[in-house]
Design a protein around this motif. Structure first.
Motif, short mmCIF file in Angstrom:
data_model
loop_
_atom_site.label_atom_id
_atom_site.label_comp_id
_atom_site.label_asym_id
_atom_site.label_seq_id
_atom_site.Cartn_x
_atom_site.Cartn_y
_atom_site.Cartn_z
N PRO A 170 50.79 -83.90 49.51
CA PRO A 170 49.88 -84.85 48.85
C PRO A 170 50.16 -84.98 47.36
O PRO A 170 50.17 -83.99 46.63
N ASP A 171 50.36 -86.22 46.91
CA ASP A 171 50.63 -86.46 45.50
C ASP A 171 49.51 -85.94 44.60
O ASP A 171 49.76 -85.39 43.53
N ASP A 172 48.26 -86.14 45.03
CA ASP A 172 47.13 -85.72 44.20
C ASP A 172 47.12 -84.21 44.01
O ASP A 172 46.80 -83.70 42.92
N PHE A 264 44.23 -85.90 50.67
CA PHE A 264 45.17 -85.02 51.36
C PHE A 264 46.20 -85.81 52.15
O PHE A 264 47.32 -85.36 52.35
N VAL A 265 45.80 -86.99 52.65
CA VAL A 265 46.71 -87.83 53.43
C VAL A 265 46.49 -89.29 53.05
O VAL A 265 45.43 -89.66 52.52
N ASP A 266 47.50 -90.10 53.31
CA ASP A 266 47.38 -91.55 53.22
C ASP A 266 46.97 -92.04 54.60
O ASP A 266 47.78 -92.00 55.54
N GLN A 267 45.72 -92.47 54.74
CA GLN A 267 45.21 -92.81 56.07
C GLN A 267 45.98 -93.96 56.70
O GLN A 267 46.16 -93.99 57.93
N ASP A 268 46.47 -94.90 55.89
CA ASP A 268 47.26 -96.00 56.46
C ASP A 268 48.54 -95.46 57.09
O ASP A 268 48.96 -95.93 58.16
N GLU A 269 49.17 -94.50 56.43
CA GLU A 269 50.38 -93.90 57.00
C GLU A 269 50.07 -93.17 58.31
O GLU A 269 50.83 -93.25 59.28
N VAL A 270 48.96 -92.44 58.32
CA VAL A 270 48.56 -91.72 59.52
C VAL A 270 48.32 -92.69 60.67
O VAL A 270 48.77 -92.47 61.81
N ASP A 271 47.62 -93.78 60.39
CA ASP A 271 47.33 -94.78 61.43
C ASP A 271 48.62 -95.41 61.95
O ASP A 271 48.76 -95.65 63.16
N THR A 272 49.57 -95.66 61.04
CA THR A 272 50.85 -96.23 61.47
C THR A 272 51.60 -95.28 62.38
O THR A 272 52.15 -95.68 63.42
N LEU A 273 51.64 -94.00 62.01
CA LEU A 273 52.31 -93.01 62.85
C LEU A 273 51.66 -92.92 64.23
O LEU A 273 52.36 -92.85 65.26
N ARG A 274 50.34 -92.91 64.25
CA ARG A 274 49.64 -92.83 65.54
C ARG A 274 49.92 -94.05 66.40
O ARG A 274 50.10 -93.95 67.62
N ASN A 275 49.95 -95.24 65.77
CA ASN A 275 50.23 -96.46 66.52
C ASN A 275 51.64 -96.48 67.07
O ASN A 275 51.90 -96.97 68.18
N LEU A 276 52.58 -95.94 66.29
CA LEU A 276 53.97 -95.93 66.72
C LEU A 276 54.27 -94.85 67.75
O LEU A 276 55.00 -95.07 68.72
N TYR A 277 53.71 -93.65 67.52
CA TYR A 277 54.14 -92.49 68.30
C TYR A 277 53.01 -91.75 69.01
O TYR A 277 53.27 -90.78 69.72
N GLY A 278 51.78 -92.18 68.80
CA GLY A 278 50.66 -91.51 69.43
C GLY A 278 50.30 -90.21 68.73
O GLY A 278 50.82 -89.88 67.67
N SER A 279 49.42 -89.46 69.33
CA SER A 279 49.01 -88.18 68.78
C SER A 279 50.02 -87.09 69.15
O SER A 279 50.61 -87.12 70.24
#
Length: 289
Positions: A170-172, A264-279
């Protein structure tokens, strides 16, 4: 310890003793309320701080405070400082929940490159007592001196873990680490193996990100490190400056997180990963499942 924290300020402390065939330990949970914290009916996010360890003593084999105990030392010192701050009027926005366990006579077990501390209880029991649904993100603090990956005195932070994904650092938190230490950020590499449960037959650097196997929120490890490989069971190996640095970092993260200033996370990135690859949460399943 309970009396010391309670006397430092308005912190709520609970202690539960757990016993197994390997010994006994006391699980400690401390709530330091924020002025807009959920415990007061507010909406500010809650930071979880977990001091992860096997034991802070290995009696009767070793006499004294073990290196492995630094995770508990950081957690308790963080609680003491936050409670004292609140008593003096410096109340954070969000709640902070600090959890760890205190065991002065934990067993040890072989591990390469250095001996590990064991624990009277297993990882699942630790997670049950230390990970709570109220936590919106978790810092997991663990002595990580017995490695050949990060050889600096101080501490390092891991990438964020969520839903089985090892995400970017996380950058922050990088910003907070560099400001609070006055030094460049140091990161600690972890692998998919480290986010799988203990007992599945694969190598784990240690238990630093094991809370991720029980949490549905982001987990970042805070690894206390040294220049040489130091066994977790070694005594006389704790350095007050390193403990203080990790505690100061944790407090600064708590300040910012409660104000929504430390992601802690970029929620947009997390959503993209889930859409692409699932949990990828199936990685959290134990070998018995």
């Amino acid at each position: 310890m309970k009396a010391a924290v309670e006397s430092s300020g308005p912190a709520a402390v609970t202690v539960e003793t757990v016993t197994s065939d390997k010994g006994t330990t006391d699980f400690v949970r401390i709530l330091v309320q924020g002025k807009s914290g959920k415990s007061r009916g507010g909406s500010a996010p809650t930071l979880g701080v977990i001091g992860r360890l096997g034991g802070l003593g290995a009696r009767p084999t070793r006499v004294g405070f073990t290196s492995d105990g630094d995770g508990a030392a950081v957690a308790v010192s963080t609680a003491l400082k936050l409670s004292a701050m609140a008593s003096a009027g410096d109340v954070l926005d969000g709640d902070v929940i600090i959890a760890t366990h205190i065991c002065p006579d934990a067993p040890t077990r072989p591990h390469k490159p250095v001996e590990f501390m064991d624990s009277p209880v297993d990882i699942n029991v630790m997670n049950q007592h230390e990970v709570t649904d109220e936590m919106d993100a978790i810092l997991s603090i663990d002595t990580t001196k017995g490695n050949r990956l990060v050889n600096v005195s101080g501490f390092a932070i891991t990438p964020a873990i969520l839903d089985g994904y090892v995400l970017r650092v996380p950058d922050d938190l990088v910003d907070i680490m560099e400001v609070s230490t006055g030094k460049p950020c140091v990161t600690f590499p972890i692998t998919n193996q480290d986010i799988t449960p203990y007992g599945n037959g694969v190598y784990h650097v240690n238990s630093i990100v094991q809370p991720a196997t029980a949490a549905k929120v982001p987990v970042v490890g805070v690894a206390i490190t040294t220049e040489s490989a130091v066994p977790g069971s070694a005594t006389g190996a704790s350095h007050e400056i390193d403990v203080a640095e990790a505690s100061r970092f944790t407090i600064e993260v708590a300040k910012a997180f409660g104000k929504h200033d430390a992601r802690f996370v970029d929620q947009d990135e997390v959503d993209t990963l889930r859409n692409l690859y699932g949990s990828l949460a199936h990685l959290y399943q134990s070998a018995e499942q």
